[in-house]
Enzyme design. Structure first.
Site, PDB file in Angstrom:
ATOM      1  N   LYS A  54       3.714  17.382   2.189  1.00  0.00           N
ATOM      2  CA  LYS A  54       4.055  16.454   1.107  1.00  0.00           C
ATOM      3  C   LYS A  54       4.233  15.045   1.653  1.00  0.00           C
ATOM      4  O   LYS A  54       4.686  14.860   2.784  1.00  0.00           O
ATOM      5  CB  LYS A  54       5.362  16.871   0.422  1.00  0.00           C
ATOM      6  CG  LYS A  54       5.291  18.201  -0.273  1.00  0.00           C
ATOM      7  CD  LYS A  54       6.639  18.570  -0.881  1.00  0.00           C
ATOM      8  CE  LYS A  54       6.562  19.926  -1.543  1.00  0.00           C
ATOM      9  NZ  LYS A  54       7.870  20.365  -2.030  1.00  0.00           N
ATOM     10  N   GLN A 101      -2.852  17.195  -5.216  1.00  0.00           N
ATOM     11  CA  GLN A 101      -2.011  17.194  -6.409  1.00  0.00           C
ATOM     12  C   GLN A 101      -0.933  16.146  -6.257  1.00  0.00           C
ATOM     13  O   GLN A 101      -0.309  16.043  -5.208  1.00  0.00           O
ATOM     14  CB  GLN A 101      -1.383  18.582  -6.591  1.00  0.00           C
ATOM     15  CG  GLN A 101      -0.535  18.728  -7.833  1.00  0.00           C
ATOM     16  CD  GLN A 101      -0.068  20.168  -8.039  1.00  0.00           C
ATOM     17  OE1 GLN A 101      -0.730  21.119  -7.661  1.00  0.00           O
ATOM     18  NE2 GLN A 101       1.092  20.315  -8.653  1.00  0.00           N
ATOM     19  N   ASP A 102      -0.735  15.347  -7.297  1.00  0.00           N
ATOM     20  CA  ASP A 102       0.363  14.383  -7.350  1.00  0.00           C
ATOM     21  C   ASP A 102       1.333  14.845  -8.426  1.00  0.00           C
ATOM     22  O   ASP A 102       0.917  15.243  -9.518  1.00  0.00           O
ATOM     23  CB  ASP A 102      -0.138  12.984  -7.717  1.00  0.00           C
ATOM     24  CG  ASP A 102      -0.799  12.265  -6.566  1.00  0.00           C
ATOM     25  OD1 ASP A 102      -0.978  12.877  -5.494  1.00  0.00           O
ATOM     26  OD2 ASP A 102      -1.154  11.092  -6.727  1.00  0.00           O
ATOM     27  N   HIS A 118      13.476  23.287  -1.767  1.00  0.00           N
ATOM     28  CA  HIS A 118      12.337  24.146  -2.061  1.00  0.00           C
ATOM     29  C   HIS A 118      11.258  24.091  -0.985  1.00  0.00           C
ATOM     30  O   HIS A 118      11.133  23.108  -0.269  1.00  0.00           O
ATOM     31  CB  HIS A 118      11.676  23.718  -3.380  1.00  0.00           C
ATOM     32  CG  HIS A 118      12.601  23.666  -4.533  1.00  0.00           C
ATOM     33  ND1 HIS A 118      12.554  22.672  -5.470  1.00  0.00           N
ATOM     34  CD2 HIS A 118      13.615  24.491  -4.924  1.00  0.00           C
ATOM     35  CE1 HIS A 118      13.484  22.876  -6.396  1.00  0.00           C
ATOM     36  NE2 HIS A 118      14.146  23.974  -6.081  1.00  0.00           N
ATOM     37  N   TYR A 175       5.544  12.822  -5.487  1.00  0.00           N
ATOM     38  CA  TYR A 175       5.160  13.763  -4.437  1.00  0.00           C
ATOM     39  C   TYR A 175       3.628  13.832  -4.387  1.00  0.00           C
ATOM     40  O   TYR A 175       3.010  14.090  -5.411  1.00  0.00           O
ATOM     41  CB  TYR A 175       5.545  15.201  -4.755  1.00  0.00           C
ATOM     42  CG  TYR A 175       6.898  15.527  -5.277  1.00  0.00           C
ATOM     43  CD1 TYR A 175       7.727  16.366  -4.541  1.00  0.00           C
ATOM     44  CD2 TYR A 175       7.351  15.098  -6.520  1.00  0.00           C
ATOM     45  CE1 TYR A 175       8.966  16.754  -5.016  1.00  0.00           C
ATOM     46  CE2 TYR A 175       8.585  15.470  -7.003  1.00  0.00           C
ATOM     47  CZ  TYR A 175       9.385  16.307  -6.251  1.00  0.00           C
ATOM     48  OH  TYR A 175      10.606  16.689  -6.734  1.00  0.00           O
ATOM     49  N   GLU A 181       0.857  -1.177   0.000  1.00  0.00           N
ATOM     50  CA  GLU A 181       0.000   0.000   0.000  1.00  0.00           C
ATOM     51  C   GLU A 181       0.896   1.232   0.000  1.00  0.00           C
ATOM     52  O   GLU A 181       1.649   1.466   0.941  1.00  0.00           O
ATOM     53  CB  GLU A 181      -0.902   0.017   1.232  1.00  0.00           C
ATOM     54  CG  GLU A 181      -1.940  -1.067   1.206  1.00  0.00           C
ATOM     55  CD  GLU A 181      -2.771  -1.134   2.475  1.00  0.00           C
ATOM     56  OE1 GLU A 181      -2.308  -0.639   3.532  1.00  0.00           O
ATOM     57  OE2 GLU A 181      -3.874  -1.689   2.416  1.00  0.00           O
ATOM     58  N   ARG A 201      17.680  18.304  -6.671  1.00  0.00           N
ATOM     59  CA  ARG A 201      16.484  19.154  -6.784  1.00  0.00           C
ATOM     60  C   ARG A 201      16.179  19.742  -5.415  1.00  0.00           C
ATOM     61  O   ARG A 201      15.939  19.023  -4.467  1.00  0.00           O
ATOM     62  CB  ARG A 201      15.295  18.350  -7.306  1.00  0.00           C
ATOM     63  CG  ARG A 201      15.504  17.829  -8.719  1.00  0.00           C
ATOM     64  CD  ARG A 201      14.241  17.168  -9.239  1.00  0.00           C
ATOM     65  NE  ARG A 201      14.446  16.553 -10.525  1.00  0.00           N
ATOM     66  CZ  ARG A 201      14.165  17.132 -11.691  1.00  0.00           C
ATOM     67  NH1 ARG A 201      13.689  18.370 -11.722  1.00  0.00           N
ATOM     68  NH2 ARG A 201      14.368  16.483 -12.820  1.00  0.00           N
ATOM     69  N   ASP A 216      18.177  26.901  -8.864  1.00  0.00           N
ATOM     70  CA  ASP A 216      18.539  26.410  -7.532  1.00  0.00           C
ATOM     71  C   ASP A 216      19.899  26.932  -7.077  1.00  0.00           C
ATOM     72  O   ASP A 216      20.121  27.145  -5.888  1.00  0.00           O
ATOM     73  CB  ASP A 216      18.505  24.883  -7.488  1.00  0.00           C
ATOM     74  CG  ASP A 216      17.083  24.345  -7.540  1.00  0.00           C
ATOM     75  OD1 ASP A 216      16.125  25.139  -7.454  1.00  0.00           O
ATOM     76  OD2 ASP A 216      16.923  23.111  -7.665  1.00  0.00           O
ATOM     77  N   HIS A 274      12.350  21.125   1.278  1.00  0.00           N
ATOM     78  CA  HIS A 274      12.616  19.751   0.838  1.00  0.00           C
ATOM     79  C   HIS A 274      13.475  19.734  -0.410  1.00  0.00           C
ATOM     80  O   HIS A 274      13.333  20.569  -1.301  1.00  0.00           O
ATOM     81  CB  HIS A 274      11.273  19.063   0.535  1.00  0.00           C
ATOM     82  CG  HIS A 274      11.428  17.736  -0.106  1.00  0.00           C
ATOM     83  ND1 HIS A 274      11.184  17.532  -1.442  1.00  0.00           N
ATOM     84  CD2 HIS A 274      11.823  16.546   0.396  1.00  0.00           C
ATOM     85  CE1 HIS A 274      11.417  16.252  -1.731  1.00  0.00           C
ATOM     86  NE2 HIS A 274      11.804  15.648  -0.635  1.00  0.00           N
TER      87      HIS A 274
END
Length: 180
Positions: free
Chosen positions: A71, A46-47, A61, A131, A28, A58, A169, A118
């Site tokens: 998240k 939102q995914d 942020h 995410y 799961e 990355r 970044d 993150h």
């Protein structure tokens, strides 16, 4: 599902039960009732999925104000070093980071509450990263912390010469320069 709080209060590492046999495996990835003790009151809306090659960093942020996000992140393929930074001014761990490895073997998930920045570093040749967010993305509210902030002193798992960091970044401020 095993839910363990990290050293940063409110941030949790989730270990799913994995059922494996000769056909493959099942687990799961998200179960609202099992996660109801840590989930935000609002549901995820939102995914997002990102695909990265080895060395891509990355982050780090976050979205501020009304567009802050909780998240639930995981790796669908590959392995990353995932990093969260506590930006909650009233927190005992403000300005501290926690690092954890997420991969497609143990299939951990990391629950990151609002008030955290993150980022992640791709450690395998290809990473597919997932995410779940409880608030919609808003470009004007996105901000971040530069990955090599001397005060944070994050111990990234690849040498600096091997990192692939976007111009955006690279131009992020240090934590002490942020107005949160």
């Amino acid at each position: 599902m095993k839910i363990e709080e990290t050293p940063l209060k409110g941030c949790y590492l989730i270990t799913p039960d994995i059922y494996q046999d000769e056909r493959g495996l099942f687990f799961e990835h998200y179960h609202q009732k099992k996660l109801n003790t840590i989930l935000p009151k609002d549901q995820f809306v939102q995914d997002n999925v990102s695909v990265s090659k080895k060395g891509v960093l990355r982050g780090i942020h976050f979205q501020k104000g009304d567009f802050a996000q909780t998240k639930l992140v995981s790796v669908l393929k590959g392995m990353v070093q995932d990093v969260v930074v506590d930006l909650r001014i009233d927190s005992n761990t403000f300005g501290q980071y926690h690092s954890v490895f997420l991969d497609d073997v143990k299939r951990h998930l990391l629950f990151i509450p609002r008030g955290f920045a993150h980022g992640f570093l791709a450690l395998s040749n290809e990473v597919i990263f997932s995410y779940k967010c409880d608030n919609f993305y808003n470009k004007e509210s996105e901000i971040g912390i530069v990955y090599n902030d001397a005060d944070l002193n994050i111990k990234w798992q690849l040498p600096n010469d091997n990192l692939i960091v976007s111009r955006k970044d690279l131009g992020l401020p240090c934590l002490k320069e942020l107005k949160i």
